[in-house]
Scaffold this motif. Structure first.
Motif, PDB file in Angstrom:
ATOM      1  N   ASN A 137     -13.040  80.175  -1.003  1.00 48.21           N
ATOM      2  CA  ASN A 137     -13.807  79.887   0.321  1.00 48.21           C
ATOM      3  C   ASN A 137     -15.160  79.711   0.113  1.00 48.21           C
ATOM      4  O   ASN A 137     -15.743  79.654  -0.998  1.00 48.21           O
ATOM      5  CB  ASN A 137     -13.316  81.242   1.233  1.00 48.21           C
ATOM      6  CG  ASN A 137     -14.173  82.434   0.422  1.00 48.21           C
ATOM      7  OD1 ASN A 137     -14.962  82.383  -0.243  1.00 48.21           O
ATOM      8  ND2 ASN A 137     -13.502  83.723   0.929  1.00 48.21           N
ATOM      9  N   TRP A 147      -6.600  76.636   0.885  1.00 45.95           N
ATOM     10  CA  TRP A 147      -6.250  77.085   2.171  1.00 45.95           C
ATOM     11  C   TRP A 147      -6.445  76.097   3.097  1.00 45.95           C
ATOM     12  O   TRP A 147      -5.779  75.773   4.101  1.00 45.95           O
ATOM     13  CB  TRP A 147      -7.452  78.175   2.663  1.00 45.95           C
ATOM     14  CG  TRP A 147      -7.319  79.357   2.031  1.00 45.95           C
ATOM     15  CD1 TRP A 147      -8.416  80.003   1.114  1.00 45.95           C
ATOM     16  CD2 TRP A 147      -6.414  80.450   1.671  1.00 45.95           C
ATOM     17  NE1 TRP A 147      -8.011  81.229   0.662  1.00 45.95           N
ATOM     18  CE2 TRP A 147      -6.697  81.563   0.905  1.00 45.95           C
ATOM     19  CE3 TRP A 147      -4.906  80.644   2.344  1.00 45.95           C
ATOM     20  CZ2 TRP A 147      -5.809  82.595   0.708  1.00 45.95           C
ATOM     21  CZ3 TRP A 147      -4.214  81.547   2.108  1.00 45.95           C
ATOM     22  CH2 TRP A 147      -4.571  82.700   1.412  1.00 45.95           C
ATOM     23  N   PRO A 171     -10.923  78.774   8.912  1.00 48.32           N
ATOM     24  CA  PRO A 171     -10.089  80.033   8.529  1.00 48.32           C
ATOM     25  C   PRO A 171      -8.903  80.225   9.566  1.00 48.32           C
ATOM     26  O   PRO A 171      -8.143  81.050   9.307  1.00 48.32           O
ATOM     27  CB  PRO A 171     -11.236  81.142   8.810  1.00 48.32           C
ATOM     28  CG  PRO A 171     -12.004  80.707   9.897  1.00 48.32           C
ATOM     29  CD  PRO A 171     -12.203  78.986   9.569  1.00 48.32           C
ATOM     30  N   TYR A 179      -0.049  84.620   7.698  1.00 44.85           N
ATOM     31  CA  TYR A 179      -1.413  84.516   7.781  1.00 44.85           C
ATOM     32  C   TYR A 179      -1.711  85.967   6.958  1.00 44.85           C
ATOM     33  O   TYR A 179      -1.516  87.061   7.168  1.00 44.85           O
ATOM     34  CB  TYR A 179      -2.292  84.907   9.274  1.00 44.85           C
ATOM     35  CG  TYR A 179      -3.561  84.542   9.122  1.00 44.85           C
ATOM     36  CD1 TYR A 179      -4.048  83.256   9.051  1.00 44.85           C
ATOM     37  CD2 TYR A 179      -4.399  85.603   9.059  1.00 44.85           C
ATOM     38  CE1 TYR A 179      -5.439  82.909   9.159  1.00 44.85           C
ATOM     39  CE2 TYR A 179      -5.855  85.405   9.050  1.00 44.85           C
ATOM     40  CZ  TYR A 179      -6.470  84.025   9.115  1.00 44.85           C
ATOM     41  OH  TYR A 179      -7.688  83.714   8.944  1.00 44.85           O
ATOM     42  N   GLU A 181      -3.565  89.186   5.329  1.00 44.28           N
ATOM     43  CA  GLU A 181      -4.329  90.411   5.881  1.00 44.28           C
ATOM     44  C   GLU A 181      -5.717  90.070   5.538  1.00 44.28           C
ATOM     45  O   GLU A 181      -6.690  90.823   6.244  1.00 44.28           O
ATOM     46  CB  GLU A 181      -3.588  91.571   5.551  1.00 44.28           C
ATOM     47  CG  GLU A 181      -4.500  92.804   5.991  1.00 44.28           C
ATOM     48  CD  GLU A 181      -3.810  94.134   5.748  1.00 44.28           C
ATOM     49  OE1 GLU A 181      -3.361  95.034   6.562  1.00 44.28           O
ATOM     50  OE2 GLU A 181      -3.501  94.529   4.488  1.00 44.28           O
ATOM     51  N   GLY A 183      -7.340  87.316   5.183  1.00 42.04           N
ATOM     52  CA  GLY A 183      -7.981  86.077   5.688  1.00 42.04           C
ATOM     53  C   GLY A 183      -7.877  85.163   4.396  1.00 42.04           C
ATOM     54  O   GLY A 183      -7.478  85.715   3.320  1.00 42.04           O
ATOM     55  N   TYR A 185      -9.019  84.242   1.459  1.00 44.92           N
ATOM     56  CA  TYR A 185      -9.946  84.831   0.499  1.00 44.92           C
ATOM     57  C   TYR A 185     -10.174  83.860  -0.678  1.00 44.92           C
ATOM     58  O   TYR A 185      -9.541  82.783  -0.762  1.00 44.92           O
ATOM     59  CB  TYR A 185      -9.646  86.329  -0.018  1.00 44.92           C
ATOM     60  CG  TYR A 185      -8.231  86.028  -0.839  1.00 44.92           C
ATOM     61  CD1 TYR A 185      -7.773  85.476  -2.000  1.00 44.92           C
ATOM     62  CD2 TYR A 185      -6.747  86.617   0.220  1.00 44.92           C
ATOM     63  CE1 TYR A 185      -6.344  85.329  -2.393  1.00 44.92           C
ATOM     64  CE2 TYR A 185      -5.508  86.477  -0.271  1.00 44.92           C
ATOM     65  CZ  TYR A 185      -5.376  86.034  -1.448  1.00 44.92           C
ATOM     66  OH  TYR A 185      -4.230  85.819  -2.196  1.00 44.92           O
ATOM     67  N   ARG A 441      -0.370  86.708  13.736  1.00 44.69           N
ATOM     68  CA  ARG A 441      -1.739  86.024  14.452  1.00 44.69           C
ATOM     69  C   ARG A 441      -0.795  84.931  15.101  1.00 44.69           C
ATOM     70  O   ARG A 441      -0.158  84.303  14.951  1.00 44.69           O
ATOM     71  CB  ARG A 441      -2.554  85.268  13.215  1.00 44.69           C
ATOM     72  CG  ARG A 441      -3.572  84.542  13.809  1.00 44.69           C
ATOM     73  CD  ARG A 441      -4.264  83.635  12.662  1.00 44.69           C
ATOM     74  NE  ARG A 441      -5.244  82.697  13.235  1.00 44.69           N
ATOM     75  CZ  ARG A 441      -6.699  83.064  13.563  1.00 44.69           C
ATOM     76  NH1 ARG A 441      -7.039  84.272  13.292  1.00 44.69           N
ATOM     77  NH2 ARG A 441      -7.786  82.352  13.686  1.00 44.69           N
TER      78      ARG A 441
END
Length: 492
Positions: A137, A147, A171, A179, A181, A183, A185, A441
């Motif tokens: 990220n 991602w 994101p 999705y 938990e 995010g 990462y 989500r």
């Protein structure tokens, strides 16, 4: 008259005693026959109701001669390495149960409170789980990595024309059907890595199998990962877990480059306390390595490094290891045995996708391995959902059915009496095989709306509801403990 009755009574008692003794001897004889393999006994073990396979499946003409049967568990001890002298023809690796810290076996001690270096009774080192450290990220990597994976085009141009193209935009829109938990990462984030280790500890999965490329090499969508290995080893050790390596295919990979890879892995990481070793029947604690897409190299080429007589053999040297090949097609069985591999694994989480991943073939695969002295490692998965990267691949999707698909896979694996069970996967989010924690989500837009890369690739997220975010960690723990219990009953 009274005296006569007493005589008859004494005679009846004597006859009953003789009959009882004869029946007891018969029962002992039958039990001995059962213990010698002549029949199945009762008891609570799942395996006791399964006949132990004995024959090579299909009489494969390429099958290797039978190797020595696995030995009984050995007491724990330090790893032992031996240099082969010139011309030394070391025997093929014989395999036995389990691994604990520093080479100790889970089966060395039936006390659940003693498992390796502080692992306690809540980690099973016979449960391995495939792990991916390819995520990034902006905070840790300057950009999103993996991602934002692009949608893959179908190889048939006519089919491809019907599906969207483009890449995901984290994101909110990540290249996954669920999705995370945590995010999107980064695998370089120490907090994320330690969070993963805590999850793995909760799941009781004792060995992390790292997707690995040699230094400077990487997959098509990521960055090199070898520089992350020290952090992963340290984090695993902190949580009493072990790490081993899943050697991925790369350009010009062959038996010689893999030999160099093995040398590098052992020289650089082999002394770390979290480096996984597997106890063999000879008493050695050897590294255990998975080789993905092993069939891409010819069996005769592999034999150069994996058989005792090979020109560059690692057998009997400090670079000896337990090598596991990927079985996809039935024809790979004979090739794996001829190549000198020590066992095989099935990897794919889709039941029915390949010969190796089809649950109904696992008993025959185990029979082949038993007959050839090989280790059979079935791979179980919670489901399969790769629409976020392959929207045209619906035929291979497998719904999770609130955990029932996962548990069915574990049941099928246990019926083969496996030494090890592997799990696909902890965090292969692209293919929806992860057991890592996930949250609901509504949409893929930055505000939770429906934005995304389009139909198929931008489909709404799936989730674990009505289960909790850690649902699949808890299920994994349940079956890891059941595997331990079954193996203890089997050994008794």
């Amino acid at each position: 008259m009274v005296r006569l009755r007493r005589k008859w009574l004494a005679l009846v008692v004597f006859v009953v005693f003789v009959v009882g003794v004869m029946m007891g001897l018969g029962a002992v004889s039958r039990r001995a026959d059962d213990d010698d393999g002549g029949g199945g006994g009762g008891g609570g073990s799942l395996w006791e109701f399964m006949p132990r396979p004995r024959a090579v499946v299909g009489g494969d003409p390429l099958a290797a001669p039978a190797r020595p049967a696995p030995a009984s568990p050995l007491p724990a001890g330090p790893p032992r390495k031996t240099e082969a002298s010139d011309g030394d023809q070391a025997a093929s690796t014989g395999l036995v149960k389990g691994d604990g810290a520093n080479g100790s076996s889970n089966n060395d001690n039936n006390n659940d409170d003693n498992d390796g270096d502080g692992g306690g009774g809540d980690v099973n080192y016979d449960v391995h789980i495939f792990y991916y450290a390819w995520f990034g990220n902006p905070r840790f990597d300057g950009r999103y990595v993996h991602w934002n994976h692009a949608l893959l085009r179908h190889w048939d141009a006519k089919v491809a024309a019907a599906w969207p193209t483009g890449a995901h935009e984290p994101p909110g829109d990540v290249a996954a059907s669920f999705y995370p938990e945590l995010g999107p990462y980064s695998s370089r984030d120490p907090a994320a890595v330690h969070g993963h280790m805590r999850q793995l500890r909760h799941a009781a999965a004792g060995v992390l199998v790292l997707s690995w490329y040699p230094p400077g090499r990487k997959d098509d969508n990521g960055d090199p990962v070898d520089d992350l290995v020290p952090m992963l080893l340290d984090a695993a050790h902190r949580h009493a877990l072990k790490v081993t390596f899943h050697i991925e295919p790369y350009k010009n990979r062959d038996e010689r480059s893999v030999r160099n890879d093995v040398k590098y892995i052992i020289d650089r990481y082999g002394s770390h306390p979290a480096f996984h070793r597997y106890r063999t029947s000879s008493g050695q604690a050897l590294p255990l390595l998975y080789v993905y897409d092993s069939y891409l190299t010819a069996p005769d080429a592999w034999a150069e490094i994996l058989t005792p007589g090979g020109a560059q053999s690692v057998r009997g040297t400090q670079y000896d290891a337990v090598f596991l090949a990927l079985v996809v097609e039935q024809r790979h069985l004979g090739e794996i045995a001829r190549a000198g591999f020590d066992g095989l694994y099935t990897y794919f989480a889709t039941n029915g996708f390949s010969f190796g991943s089809s649950h109904h073939n696992w008993r025959s695969l185990k029979a082949f391995c038993d007959a050839n002295g090989l280790l059979f490692v079935p791979s179980v998965g919670p489901g399969y959902a790769d629409a976020s990267v392959r929207p045209w691949n619906q035929q291979n999707a497998r719904g999770r059915v609130h955990g029932r698909y996962y548990e069915a896979a574990f049941r099928a694996a246990l019926l083969t009496r496996p030494e090890i069970i592997s799990i696909t996967s902890f965090n292969e989010w692209h293919e929806g095989t992860q057991i890592e924690t996930a949250i609901p989500r509504k949409g893929r837009g930055r505000d939770g709306g429906a934005a995304g890369v389009g139909a198929g690739g931008g489909a709404p997220y799936l989730d674990y509801l009505p289960g909790a975010p850690d649902m699949y960690l808890s299920l994994t723990r349940k079956w890891a403990m059941r595997l331990r219990k079954e193996k203890q009953q089997w050994l008794m």
